[in-house]
Design an enzyme around this catalytic site. Structure first.
Site, mmCIF file in Angstrom:
data_model
loop_
_atom_site.group_PDB
_atom_site.id
_atom_site.type_symbol
_atom_site.label_atom_id
_atom_site.label_comp_id
_atom_site.label_asym_id
_atom_site.label_seq_id
_atom_site.Cartn_x
_atom_site.Cartn_y
_atom_site.Cartn_z
ATOM 1 N N SER A 13 -40.511 22.018 22.283
ATOM 2 C CA SER A 13 -39.245 21.423 21.842
ATOM 3 C C SER A 13 -38.123 22.463 21.951
ATOM 4 O O SER A 13 -38.371 23.657 21.793
ATOM 5 C CB SER A 13 -39.428 20.997 20.381
ATOM 6 O OG SER A 13 -38.592 19.946 20.031
ATOM 7 N N PRO A 14 -36.885 22.011 22.212
ATOM 8 C CA PRO A 14 -35.787 22.982 22.273
ATOM 9 C C PRO A 14 -35.609 23.682 20.930
ATOM 10 O O PRO A 14 -35.647 23.036 19.888
ATOM 11 C CB PRO A 14 -34.566 22.112 22.602
ATOM 12 C CG PRO A 14 -34.959 20.709 22.243
ATOM 13 C CD PRO A 14 -36.438 20.636 22.423
ATOM 14 N N CYS A 45 -33.047 26.621 19.229
ATOM 15 C CA CYS A 45 -31.969 27.614 19.227
ATOM 16 C C CYS A 45 -32.527 28.956 18.782
ATOM 17 O O CYS A 45 -33.285 29.025 17.805
ATOM 18 C CB CYS A 45 -30.896 27.228 18.215
ATOM 19 S SG CYS A 45 -29.978 25.762 18.651
ATOM 20 N N ALA A 95 -30.835 24.188 22.855
ATOM 21 C CA ALA A 95 -29.510 23.565 22.967
ATOM 22 C C ALA A 95 -28.571 24.569 23.632
ATOM 23 O O ALA A 95 -28.357 25.663 23.112
ATOM 24 C CB ALA A 95 -28.994 23.187 21.585
ATOM 25 N N GLN A 147 -31.735 21.779 27.532
ATOM 26 C CA GLN A 147 -31.058 20.777 26.712
ATOM 27 C C GLN A 147 -29.563 21.101 26.693
ATOM 28 O O GLN A 147 -29.162 22.144 26.171
ATOM 29 C CB GLN A 147 -31.617 20.799 25.287
ATOM 30 C CG GLN A 147 -31.053 19.672 24.422
ATOM 31 C CD GLN A 147 -31.454 19.775 22.970
ATOM 32 O OE1 GLN A 147 -31.321 20.837 22.354
ATOM 33 N NE2 GLN A 147 -31.948 18.685 22.399
ATOM 34 N N TYR A 189 -24.633 16.458 16.159
ATOM 35 C CA TYR A 189 -23.732 17.177 17.078
ATOM 36 C C TYR A 189 -22.849 16.164 17.817
ATOM 37 O O TYR A 189 -22.945 14.951 17.573
ATOM 38 C CB TYR A 189 -24.553 18.064 18.018
ATOM 39 C CG TYR A 189 -25.334 19.109 17.234
ATOM 40 C CD1 TYR A 189 -24.658 20.072 16.474
ATOM 41 C CD2 TYR A 189 -26.723 19.097 17.174
ATOM 42 C CE1 TYR A 189 -25.355 21.004 15.709
ATOM 43 C CE2 TYR A 189 -27.427 20.017 16.407
ATOM 44 C CZ TYR A 189 -26.736 20.968 15.678
ATOM 45 O OH TYR A 189 -27.418 21.883 14.907
ATOM 46 N N ARG A 209 -32.213 13.244 23.967
ATOM 47 C CA ARG A 209 -32.725 13.346 22.590
ATOM 48 C C ARG A 209 -31.784 12.582 21.681
ATOM 49 O O ARG A 209 -30.571 12.815 21.712
ATOM 50 C CB ARG A 209 -32.851 14.809 22.142
ATOM 51 C CG ARG A 209 -33.280 14.917 20.689
ATOM 52 C CD ARG A 209 -33.709 16.314 20.265
ATOM 53 N NE ARG A 209 -35.148 16.495 20.463
ATOM 54 C CZ ARG A 209 -35.880 17.410 19.820
ATOM 55 N NH1 ARG A 209 -35.331 18.237 18.963
ATOM 56 N NH2 ARG A 209 -37.174 17.511 20.052
ATOM 57 N N LEU A 264 -43.238 17.579 12.844
ATOM 58 C CA LEU A 264 -44.472 17.840 12.089
ATOM 59 C C LEU A 264 -45.723 17.318 12.792
ATOM 60 O O LEU A 264 -46.564 16.652 12.194
ATOM 61 C CB LEU A 264 -44.351 17.321 10.650
ATOM 62 C CG LEU A 264 -43.375 18.139 9.787
ATOM 63 C CD1 LEU A 264 -43.268 17.572 8.376
ATOM 64 C CD2 LEU A 264 -43.789 19.616 9.727
ATOM 65 N N ARG A 300 -41.851 24.217 15.486
ATOM 66 C CA ARG A 300 -42.313 25.269 14.584
ATOM 67 C C ARG A 300 -43.766 25.675 14.837
ATOM 68 O O ARG A 300 -44.088 26.875 14.788
ATOM 69 C CB ARG A 300 -42.109 24.822 13.128
ATOM 70 C CG ARG A 300 -40.638 24.782 12.765
ATOM 71 C CD ARG A 300 -40.370 24.011 11.509
ATOM 72 N NE ARG A 300 -40.585 22.584 11.663
ATOM 73 C CZ ARG A 300 -40.347 21.682 10.734
ATOM 74 N NH1 ARG A 300 -39.887 22.070 9.558
ATOM 75 N NH2 ARG A 300 -40.555 20.398 10.955
#
Ligand SMILES: Cc1cc2nc3c(=O)[nH]c(=O)nc-3n(C[C@H](O)[C@H](O)[C@H](O)COP(=O)(O)O)c2cc1C
Length: 372
Positions: free
Chosen positions: A23-24, A26, A58, A102, A184, A232, A303, A326
């Site tokens: 997953s993207p 930052c 991002a 992304q 965003y 997304r 998760l 994560r």
């Protein structure tokens, strides 16, 4: 044993070896939008993860489209060159895994401190900038409002997304994801909470989806035909009176008609009033609803941490792909370990072929070693 999670998948001409997407994320470690050696280390590590696709964080289409001073950008030659140089090294030290980027604009969440400095807004007098948004409404009541975009500002945003996509194509990136989630800019246009405009870009759903759809179409136009492009979304705002799953389905149907290849199904981020029922796989049902209603490939995210959980999500048809953030930082070799659990295989750099323990001896594709 044949695993759904470790089965191949195709997006246009792009072949993915398995259904796991990084997953993207930052990293807040860029300087003036430019990737640094932190990115080199981070990308190399995750390109060695055995995932089916890696997504670069991002990446802002303009300097004021960054969330923080540390956000990655793709808005000038220096940014492009910084990614090119480091990505070439990272790719050269890992098996060939597709790399997506992304593209993002932070909107009213721009000009913030990095999370480890508290994430608060940085006022202009302290080196920040005035963020832009559909309407002059701050995220929190005590914050200074952003500047509302006028029609020239909206035209400029579209040009910036297109220019960044042209740079991404020059970088030979494999896939492109448009960030329309997490509060965003493009999500701010979608949600009635942040969009109170009275022109063609606000009001009814048909108007609020206009800018994200125009940006999608303009980017798709310059992004190479054979390469996939997804979006997304925050499939729900989790707020009464906010953006809903039904709105998402209506939006996704239009995206699909415009050539969208996948929907990365996240949620939330527009309002502090959100009430998110956090728990394992808490957004998977949103992916399932969108995949069924719109017949489009989806990524489930949120998760997903366990190999059998991820396997069940793909095997049951709740999603085509799973994205993990994560858990991939916690265990950057998560796909190796999941493959061992599920009796599958991953591509691993030859330098590490001797790593597999006896009980997972077959987990590495093509591993063969000889020594004198
Ligand atoms: C360090 C970090 C950075 C993130 N940056 C981004 C980002 O750049 N773009 C994005 O869409 N989501 C971002 N997210 C959200 C993740 O991509 C993911 O959707 C979310 O963390 C839920 O997945 P997880 O439970 O596997 O972590 C970030 C999450 C983390 C932990």
């Amino acid at each position: 044993m044949s695993s759904a999670l470790f089965s191949a998948f195709r997006l246009r001409q792009l072949a993915l070896a398995n259904r796991i997407v990084v997953s993207p994320m930052c990293q807040y470690s860029a300087v003036e939008g430019c990737a640094t050696d932190w990115h080199l280390a981070h990308w190399t590590q995750l390109l060695q993860s055995g995932a089916g696709m890696f997504t670069i964080e991002a990446t802002a289409v303009s300097a004021i489209g960054r969330i923080t001073h540390g956000c990655l950008g793709l808005y000038d030659d220096a940014c492009e060159e910084a990614i090119a140089r480091r990505l070439a090294i990272a790719r050269g030290n890992a098996p060939p895994i597709p790399v997506a980027v992304q593209l993002a604009h932070a909107g009213r969440k721009g000009s913030s401190k990095v999370p480890w400095e508290g994430g608060q807004p940085i006022p202009v007098e302290q080196g920040g900038w005035t963020p832009v948004a559909p309407s002059p409404l701050a995220q929190l009541p005590d914050e200074r409002p952003p500047a509302a975009l006028d029609s020239a500002g909206i035209a400029q945003i579209k040009k910036e997304f297109v220019a960044a996509a042209e740079r991404a194509a020059r970088l030979d990136l494999d896939a492109l994801e448009l960030h329309c989630a997490h509060g965003y800019l493009l999500h701010e246009f979608l949600s009635p909470i942040s969009n109170r405009r009275h022109d063609a870009y606000g009001g009814a759903l048909e108007h609020r989806v206009r800018l994200p759809l125009e940006v999608f179409a303009a980017v798709r136009e310059v992004w190479p035909e054979g390469k996939p492009m997804g979006v997304r979304i925050s499939a729900t705002d989790w707020v009464d009176g906010g953006w809903t799953i039904d709105d998402s389905i209506a939006f996704v149907e239009r995206l699909k008609a415009a050539g969208c290849d996948w929907i990365d199904t996240s949620s939330g981020g527009i309002s502090p009033a959100q009430k998110i029922p956090l728990g394992p796989g808490y957004q998977v049902h949103l992916s399932r609803q969108i995949r069924r209603a719109a017949s489009i490939a989806t990524i489930a995210v949120g998760l997903i941490t366990d190999a059998k959980q991820a396997e069940a999500i793909v095997a049951s048809g709740d999603a085509d792909l799973v994205a993990m953030a994560r858990a991939m930082l916690w265990d950057p070799r998560w796909p190796w370990h999941a493959a061992a659990t599920l009796g599958a295989q991953v591509h691993v750099p030859p330098q590490y072929w001797r790593s597999a323990p006896r009980e997972a001896a077959k987990v590495i594709v093509n591993a063969k070693l000889g020594m004198r």
